[in-house]
Design a protein around this motif. Structure first.
Motif, PDB file in Angstrom:
ATOM      1  N   LEU A 162       2.175   3.058   6.555  1.00 57.50           N
ATOM      2  CA  LEU A 162       1.426   2.808   5.330  1.00 57.50           C
ATOM      3  C   LEU A 162       2.363   2.323   4.233  1.00 57.50           C
ATOM      4  N   HIS A 163       1.907   1.343   3.460  1.00 58.74           N
ATOM      5  CA  HIS A 163       2.696   0.818   2.348  1.00 58.74           C
ATOM      6  C   HIS A 163       2.998   1.967   1.374  1.00 58.74           C
ATOM      7  N   PRO A 164       4.225   2.084   0.892  1.00 58.94           N
ATOM      8  CA  PRO A 164       4.593   3.231   0.045  1.00 58.94           C
ATOM      9  C   PRO A 164       3.795   3.337  -1.250  1.00 58.94           C
ATOM     10  N   SER A 165       3.194   2.245  -1.701  1.00 57.27           N
ATOM     11  CA  SER A 165       2.430   2.299  -2.952  1.00 57.27           C
ATOM     12  C   SER A 165       0.993   2.766  -2.752  1.00 57.27           C
ATOM     13  N   VAL A 166       0.590   2.967  -1.500  1.00 62.94           N
ATOM     14  CA  VAL A 166      -0.796   3.340  -1.204  1.00 62.94           C
ATOM     15  C   VAL A 166      -0.953   4.855  -1.212  1.00 62.94           C
ATOM     16  N   ASP A 167      -1.881   5.346  -2.020  1.00 68.07           N
ATOM     17  CA  ASP A 167      -2.214   6.765  -2.056  1.00 68.07           C
ATOM     18  C   ASP A 167      -3.434   6.988  -1.165  1.00 68.07           C
ATOM     19  N   PRO A 168      -3.298   7.693  -0.030  1.00 63.03           N
ATOM     20  CA  PRO A 168      -4.429   7.866   0.889  1.00 63.03           C
ATOM     21  C   PRO A 168      -5.646   8.510   0.237  1.00 63.03           C
ATOM     22  N   VAL A 169      -5.421   9.506  -0.629  1.00 62.90           N
ATOM     23  CA  VAL A 169      -6.561  10.176  -1.265  1.00 62.90           C
ATOM     24  C   VAL A 169      -7.264   9.231  -2.230  1.00 62.90           C
ATOM     25  N   GLU A 170      -6.484   8.458  -2.974  1.00 63.97           N
ATOM     26  CA  GLU A 170      -7.070   7.505  -3.930  1.00 63.97           C
ATOM     27  C   GLU A 170      -7.889   6.444  -3.210  1.00 63.97           C
ATOM     28  N   PHE A 171      -7.387   5.954  -2.059  1.00 65.85           N
ATOM     29  CA  PHE A 171      -8.138   4.950  -1.318  1.00 65.85           C
ATOM     30  C   PHE A 171      -9.396   5.551  -0.700  1.00 65.85           C
ATOM     31  N   GLY A 172      -9.362   6.835  -0.380  1.00 62.60           N
ATOM     32  CA  GLY A 172     -10.578   7.490   0.093  1.00 62.60           C
ATOM     33  C   GLY A 172     -11.650   7.498  -0.972  1.00 62.60           C
TER      34      GLY A 172
ATOM     35  N   THR B 206       3.259  -3.731   8.038  1.00 58.53           N
ATOM     36  CA  THR B 206       2.844  -3.082   6.797  1.00 58.53           C
ATOM     37  C   THR B 206       1.809  -3.935   6.068  1.00 58.53           C
ATOM     38  N   MET B 207       0.650  -3.338   5.826  1.00 57.82           N
ATOM     39  CA  MET B 207      -0.432  -4.044   5.161  1.00 57.82           C
ATOM     40  C   MET B 207      -0.312  -3.898   3.650  1.00 57.82           C
ATOM     41  N   ARG B 208      -0.454  -5.006   2.945  1.00 52.60           N
ATOM     42  CA  ARG B 208      -0.349  -4.971   1.491  1.00 52.60           C
ATOM     43  C   ARG B 208      -1.572  -4.275   0.889  1.00 52.60           C
ATOM     44  N   PRO B 209      -1.385  -3.617  -0.262  1.00 60.18           N
ATOM     45  CA  PRO B 209      -2.522  -2.942  -0.907  1.00 60.18           C
ATOM     46  C   PRO B 209      -3.687  -3.880  -1.190  1.00 60.18           C
ATOM     47  N   ALA B 210      -3.410  -5.148  -1.554  1.00 62.02           N
ATOM     48  CA  ALA B 210      -4.500  -6.093  -1.836  1.00 62.02           C
ATOM     49  C   ALA B 210      -5.377  -6.299  -0.601  1.00 62.02           C
ATOM     50  N   THR B 211      -4.762  -6.343   0.567  1.00 58.77           N
ATOM     51  CA  THR B 211      -5.532  -6.488   1.805  1.00 58.77           C
ATOM     52  C   THR B 211      -6.350  -5.239   2.073  1.00 58.77           C
ATOM     53  N   MET B 212      -5.789  -4.082   1.770  1.00 56.15           N
ATOM     54  CA  MET B 212      -6.535  -2.837   1.972  1.00 56.15           C
ATOM     55  C   MET B 212      -7.752  -2.769   1.049  1.00 56.15           C
ATOM     56  N   HIS B 213      -7.617  -3.298  -0.165  1.00 51.93           N
ATOM     57  CA  HIS B 213      -8.775  -3.347  -1.065  1.00 51.93           C
ATOM     58  C   HIS B 213      -9.888  -4.183  -0.453  1.00 51.93           C
TER      59      HIS B 213
ATOM     60  N   GLU C  21       0.293   7.295   7.062  1.00 48.54           N
ATOM     61  CA  GLU C  21       1.437   7.586   6.194  1.00 48.54           C
ATOM     62  C   GLU C  21       2.471   8.428   6.933  1.00 48.54           C
ATOM     63  N   ALA C  22       1.996   9.413   7.715  1.00 50.15           N
ATOM     64  CA  ALA C  22       2.913  10.273   8.461  1.00 50.15           C
ATOM     65  C   ALA C  22       3.682   9.497   9.527  1.00 50.15           C
ATOM     66  N   SER C  23       3.070   8.424  10.040  1.00 53.10           N
ATOM     67  CA  SER C  23       3.738   7.630  11.074  1.00 53.10           C
ATOM     68  C   SER C  23       4.607   6.520  10.482  1.00 53.10           C
ATOM     69  N   GLY C  24       4.612   6.400   9.152  1.00 48.68           N
ATOM     70  CA  GLY C  24       5.415   5.378   8.497  1.00 48.68           C
ATOM     71  C   GLY C  24       4.790   4.004   8.480  1.00 48.68           C
TER      72      GLY C  24
END
Length: 411
Positions: free
Chosen positions: A211-221, A122-129, A206-209
């Motif tokens: 993605l970190h639960p705090s991550v919103d796919p649309v928001e990150f898009g 699971t990747m942390r949101p900070a890393t995704m940023h 997210e569907a495969s489980g």
């Protein structure tokens, strides 16, 4: 039709001929393959070994293969981060004489990972940023060079660690087009595709489980659009300054340098009344710190790595007896820089056993050691020498990190 190899280097055809081109890529024997993580692709892709090099081989039709090969060569000429094209191989047939699809051969980008392998833990949101920052910077660089990607996505990008951040590389140029200059509409179209693609890829995770639960796919898009817009504005905006305040222009150029860009050409105009000056950066080239480090030391690194190494180099030079800026009799910066490479950088990196380095390149290892020295110094409330930091890092940090990465990082 005979097998034909179009290559960028005269040494590559001899190495490539040893591979089984008469076998469909999907059926290549394991003895030729290298077990590296692969991203999602609409084509069959395999990693193989050709001599001392690891290559990526992709099957696709002849026309798009030749086109992508040329586009990747153009991007290399422009200094854009992309995979290195090695060859296109046409005229393939199987043992019965039936035609096989041509292949595009590129050099494997050492130390890189496709985004899906990065999400196996699971990747942390900070890393995704940080991933979004890297992808936005890549897209801006492509657009400044006049390249419309046509399919910007996480799947078409490889990521390498870059001194605590990430560097993004284009890995699929099949849908791209190179122009003298992109219109705002072309840039917006590319950006909208990126937003949709990234949201879709994250929804899939997210569907495969994964993605970190705090991550919103649309928001990150949408985040790729925000980060792209901020960087594009900073690199291209017009500035108006009071006449005589030319240091404001210097300050703007320094700000662009801090972001990793050089101003290669600019436009400066005085107003009709002579009371204001308009400044527009016309040509902006990425890699300011990379070029500076390469000129001084010969080290070729990522941009953030170069910035960090330059800071350490400058701190070290200030401790040398023959360092005296402005003194014509003092040692030149290039002389001191090569001494730093010989006496500090190389011995420090070599102190880390090859088996512990994994896919980290020397510049990333050195950055990690500098970070660890800072951490130990903060704990001790006094400066810890680099030798002590190396010893502690190799004994207490790297073995645990390698053990944690081995199940998900075959390289």
């Amino acid at each position: 039709m005979a097998l034909q190899i179009s290559a960028t280097n005269p040494e590559h055809p001899a190495l490539l001929l040893a591979l089984p081109w008469d076998v469909p890529l999907e059926e290549w024997p394991e003895e030729y393959l290298v077990p590296l993580p692969r991203g999602i692709s609409r084509h069959v892709v395999r990693y193989a070994r050709a001599g001392d090099e690891v290559i990526a081989v992709k099957e696709l039709a002849e026309r798009p293969a030749l086109r992508e090969y040329q586009l990747l060569r153009d991007l290399d000429r422009l200094g854009i981060p992309a995979v290195d094209p090695l060859a296109v191989i046409t005229g393939r047939t199987d043992r019965t004489g039936a035609p096989l699809e041509p292949v595009l051969v590129t050099r494997h980008l050492r130390g890189s990972q496709p985004y899906r392998s990065m999400f196996e833990t699971t990747m942390r949101p900070a890393t995704m940023h940080r991933l979004m920052d890297a992808l936005a910077a890549l897209l801006v660089r492509l657009h400044l060079a006049g390249f419309a990607w046509g399919d910007c996505s996480l799947s078409n990008t490889l990521f390498r660690r870059d001194a605590g951040a990430y560097a993004a590389y284009l890995v699929d140029a099949e849908t791209g087009d190179l122009h003298p200059r992109l219109s705002p509409g072309q840039r917006e179209y590319d950006l909208d595709l990126a937003r949709v693609n990234i949201s879709g890829e994250l929804l899939d995770l997210e569907a495969s489980g994964a993605l970190h639960p705090s991550v919103d796919p649309v928001e990150f898009g949408h985040e790729i659009c925000t980060r792209y817009g901020g960087l594009w504005q900073e690199l291209t905006r017009t500035s108006v300054y009071p006449a005589g305040k030319y240091h404001y222009i210097e300050r703007r150029i320094r700000r662009l340098n801090d972001l990793g860009f050089d101003v290669a050409e600019m436009q400066i105009e005085h107003s009709a009344g002579g009371d204001t000056v308009t400044f527009v950066p016309k040509v902006v080239d990425a890699g300011h710190h990379q070029r500076q480090l390469l000129r001084l030391t010969g080290l070729d690194t990522e941009e953030n790595q170069a910035r960090r190494l330059l800071n350490d180099l400058e701190s070290w030079m200030a401790t040398q007896d023959d360092y005296a800026p402005g003194d014509p009799l003092a040692a030149r910066p290039e002389v001191l820089a090569h001494r730093w490479v010989r006496d500090v950088f190389r011995p420090t990196v070599r102190a880390v056993a090859p088996g512990l380095r994994g896919s980290m390149d020397p510049a990333e290892i050195y950055h990690e050691l500098l970070e660890h020295r800072w951490y130990l110094s903060e704990q001790a409330q006094h400066d810890i020498g680099l030798d002590t930091a190396v010893e502690d890092y190799t004994r207490n940090v790297l073995p645990k990190a390698r053990a944690a990465l081995e199940p998900t990082t075959p390289e």
